[in-house]
Structures are given as C-alpha cells and as structure tokens.
Design an enzyme around this catalytic site. Structure first.
Site, short mmCIF file in Angstrom:
data_model
loop_
_atom_site.label_atom_id
_atom_site.label_comp_id
_atom_site.label_asym_id
_atom_site.label_seq_id
_atom_site.Cartn_x
_atom_site.Cartn_y
_atom_site.Cartn_z
N ASP A 7 10.35 -4.10 5.83
CA ASP A 7 9.85 -3.40 4.65
C ASP A 7 8.41 -3.80 4.32
OD1 ASP A 7 10.16 -1.55 2.58
OD2 ASP A 7 12.04 -2.42 1.89
N GLU A 66 7.10 1.20 5.98
CA GLU A 66 6.01 1.08 5.01
C GLU A 66 5.77 2.42 4.30
OE1 GLU A 66 2.44 2.60 6.11
OE2 GLU A 66 4.28 3.58 6.75
N TRP A 67 6.81 3.30 4.37
CA TRP A 67 6.90 4.51 3.55
C TRP A 67 5.86 5.58 3.91
CZ3 TRP A 67 5.54 0.32 -0.29
CH2 TRP A 67 6.56 -0.64 -0.35
N GLY A 68 5.22 5.44 5.06
CA GLY A 68 4.25 6.44 5.48
C GLY A 68 2.90 6.32 4.80
N ASP A 69 2.69 5.25 4.03
CA ASP A 69 1.45 5.12 3.27
C ASP A 69 0.23 4.90 4.15
OD1 ASP A 69 2.91 5.44 0.99
OD2 ASP A 69 2.78 3.35 0.33
N ASN A 70 0.44 4.32 5.32
CA ASN A 70 -0.67 3.99 6.22
C ASN A 70 -0.64 4.80 7.51
OD1 ASN A 70 -1.88 1.35 4.85
ND2 ASN A 70 0.35 1.17 4.76
N ASP A 125 11.44 6.36 -0.68
CA ASP A 125 12.90 6.32 -0.60
C ASP A 125 13.54 7.66 -0.95
OD1 ASP A 125 12.63 3.69 0.02
OD2 ASP A 125 13.49 2.92 -1.84
#
Length: 400
Positions: free
Chosen positions: A147, A180-184, A202
């Site tokens: 995570d 990492e939630w697609g942020d990067n 999420d």
C-alpha cells in the site's frame, strides 16, 4: 561529473541485480482479500475458516487460489527489527497460518505499506523492506499487497522498486500487488516491478455512487469503470491493471453483482473476492463461479476489453480472445430496463490499440450467452433483448 557517473553506476548495479519473479501472473490473479468485508476486524480463525469455505464452496475449483490478509495483522517489531503478527489476533503465528492455507491447495498473501505506517496505523515497511521480505519468504508468503499510506517524501517508482528487489533477494517467488491508487500513473512504469497495480482509489459496495470520507472518496462500480481511460494498452500477461477488489455479495442487487463481475472480466481485472465466503447466498456463489465469465477474464491472449459504444446509459464493451473469439458485453447503466436492437452487421468492431478487427459482414459468429449458458443464435440476425436496470447481456462469440 565523477559524482554523477558514480550515481549512474550505482543505479545500474541496483537495477541489474534484481528483477520481479516472472510468470507468476500470466492471467489475472484470482483469490480473496479480507479488507472489503472485515476491514481490521479479522483473526486467525476467520482466515482459516475462509480458506475452508473457498474449497467447500467451489471457488477453489473455479480458479480462486489466493487467501490474502489485508491491513491490521501486524504486531510490534522484535529487538532486531523483524515484524511480528498481533499475538492476540494470530496466536499461532503467520507461518502456521500459511502452512494451513497451503495444506488446502491454496496460496497465502499478506499486506504491507511503503510508508512508516500502514493505512491502519500498524508498522510499515519503510526502511525495513529487506527484513520484511526475508520474513515473508520464511513464512511462506506467495502474494504481497503493498500500500501507499504515510509515504511523505517518497517517490512511488523508487519505493516499489526497492520492495521488488527485496523480494527477489529473499528468494521466494512472490506476486507483488502495487497499491498506490493510480496516483503516480503506475501503468507507465510498474510493468518490470509488479504483477498488478491499482488504477483507482478504493471501491465501495454500491453500483453507482461516491462515498466521500472528507479528504478522500471510495467509488462505486460505474465510477471505477469510468475513472481511467487509455491505459488498457499497458495491461497483459504478468502485468495487469487492477480496478480493486470485488464487492460481490456485500449488499448490491443480484443484477448489479452480475454486472460488476462481467465488467471486471471484460477489463481482464484480477478477480479478488471481498465478501464473507463462509456465508454466501446461492446467487453469490453462482456469480463468482461462472466458468464462462471466468474464462473470459482468464483468457490466455491477455487483452483488456475496450468500449465500442458509449451512448449515455448504454455501453457496449468488446474483449478480443484467443483463437479468434471475442466477448461482447452490453451494459445498461440506468435503473430502468433497456430494449436492445443490435445489428451486428452494421457494427464492425475495431480494437483502438491492437490489431484486432471483427467484421460481421464477412464472418458469422455463434453467440453463447455466458449467464444463461445457452446458445443464442448467430450474428446473422439482429439481436433483440431487454436488459434489466443495472445489468448486462454478455456473450462469447466464436466463428462458425
């Protein structure tokens, strides 16, 4: 100049000395994760019972293999810095739990975080990556969800590269699930590092909603479906886009669960159940074990589906399959039923990213309705049907 060359040389050695374990996820991983249903409220006995239920319910036979414990299993680190499990929740230890899961013919997954602390406030792996990887290998871990909470000052690519190298050095083949939630934009760099990467924040157990937590949101099925565009070209065998774990059996309607499962299969998504496997309705079991839908998700070609038609509440999704087959999914996003009149011959389907074209004026395909299990004619005739609200009509097409 000398300093710059030294840095370049050090980095090249760092990159060359390790790699991810190839071939562990040639099709999207299938399994179960504790978070969606149980959050931090999970114990050793719950995980053992879930492994039993995965076998008894038929999910194992359908292809599900990973039992993954998410956040909050952690206790304190010992005097040497090695992570230990919570002694109250996991009194027998993690290795004993992994051994039990392996005895069922399943694989075991665990969770950590690239930051100082996990999202649930437990010890993260920052600065302890190699120790944690060694501990996971000694326990018999097969899958790591990693995570991105409490990561101030870190660069995502470098942080995940460090854990990839640590896993490689530990010597046990472990699937690395980047979260990492697609942020990067992980689809642009994560292929050589991990086997799958989250593309969004999420998921939430609703079909069409946003749940605002104040500083961040959880997302419904349709919101996640809409969230990332033009990234399907980055997915394929051993490197998958991951739109998050599934919410089937957690409170949506049967229609919505069926649509959810269908859309994840069309996206070649990992099929990670997030419900209570010990208490499933017959309808939930039937959805999660539908062999025709699973075959579309697990197709060896490894091509993610694309949107062919986007007409307000009506969408058509297409997924090229091995041996010249294809899957077509008609989605009704509205609450009210939708009457379908679809002329195959006037709808050639051309893949926008890969060299696949399906021209129904030149070739005729048989239609297998993957939810009824019945043949439903061919592409010679106009397809007429009614699609209930928040539901799909889904076919596998095979040239005849």
């Amino acid at each position: 100049m000398k300093t710059t060359l030294s840095i370049i040389f050090t980095l090249s050695v760092f990159l060359a000395g390790a790699q991810k374990f190839d071939g562990l996820a040639l099709t999207p991983p299938m399994g179960w994760n504790s978070w969606n249903k149980f959050s931090c409220d999970m114990t050793e006995s719950l995980i053992r019972e879930t492994a039993d239920a995965m076998v008894a319910s038929g999910l194992k036979d359908a292809g599900y293999e990973y039992i993954v414990i998410d956040d909050c299993w952690h206790g304190e680190r010992d005097s040497l810095g090695f992570i230990q499990p919570d002694p109250v929740r996991f009194p027998s230890g993690i290795k004993a739990l992994a051994d039990y899961i392996h005895s069922k013919g399943l694989k075991f997954g665990i969770y950590s975080d690239a930051g100082w602390q996990t999202c649930g406030g437990r010890p993260g792996s920052r600065g302890r990556e190699y120790q944690d990887a060694q501990r996971y290998a000694s326990w018999g871990v097969d899958y790591l969800k990693y995570d991105w909470c409490n990561t101030e000052g870190l660069k995502a690519e470098g942080a995940y590269l460090t854990m990839r190298n640590a896993l490689h050095e530990a010597g046990r083949p472990i699937v690395l699930s980047i979260c990492e939630w697609g942020d990067n934009q992980p689809w642009e760099w994560a292929g050589p590092i991990g086997h799958l990467w989250r593309t969004t924040g999420d998921i939430y157990n609703c079909f069409d909603c946003e749940y605002n937590h104040g500083t961040w949101s959880s997302w419904g099925v349709l919101q996640i479906l809409d969230m990332r565009k033009d990234i399907r070209k980055y997915a394929g065998p051993d490197h998958w886009n991951d739109p998050d774990m599934m919410e089937i059996g957690n409170g949506m309607t049967v229609n919505e669960d069926r649509a959810h499962f269908s859309l994840w299969a069309m996206m070649a998504a990992p099929l990670i159940a997030g419900n209570d496997l010990r208490n499933m309705s017959p309808e939930t079991i039937a959805i999660l074990t539908n062999k025709e839908v699973i075959a579309i998700d697990q197709d060896s070609l490894g091509v993610q589906g694309f949107k062919h038609i986007d007409d307000e509440n009506f969408e058509v999704w297409v997924k090229p399959l091995a041996k010249g087959d294809l899957a077509v999914c008609f989605l009704n996003r509205a609450v009210e039923p939708l009457d379908l009149n679809f002329d195959w011959k006037s709808n050639p389907m051309k893949d926008p990213d890969f060299d696949y074209t399906f021209d129904f004026t030149r070739n005729t395909y048989d239609l297998l309705n993957v939810w009824s299990g019945k043949q439903q004619g061919t592409t010679k005739k106009v397809l007429k049907a009614s699609i209930p609200g928040h539901d799909v009509l889904m076919f596998r097409l095979s040239a005849n």
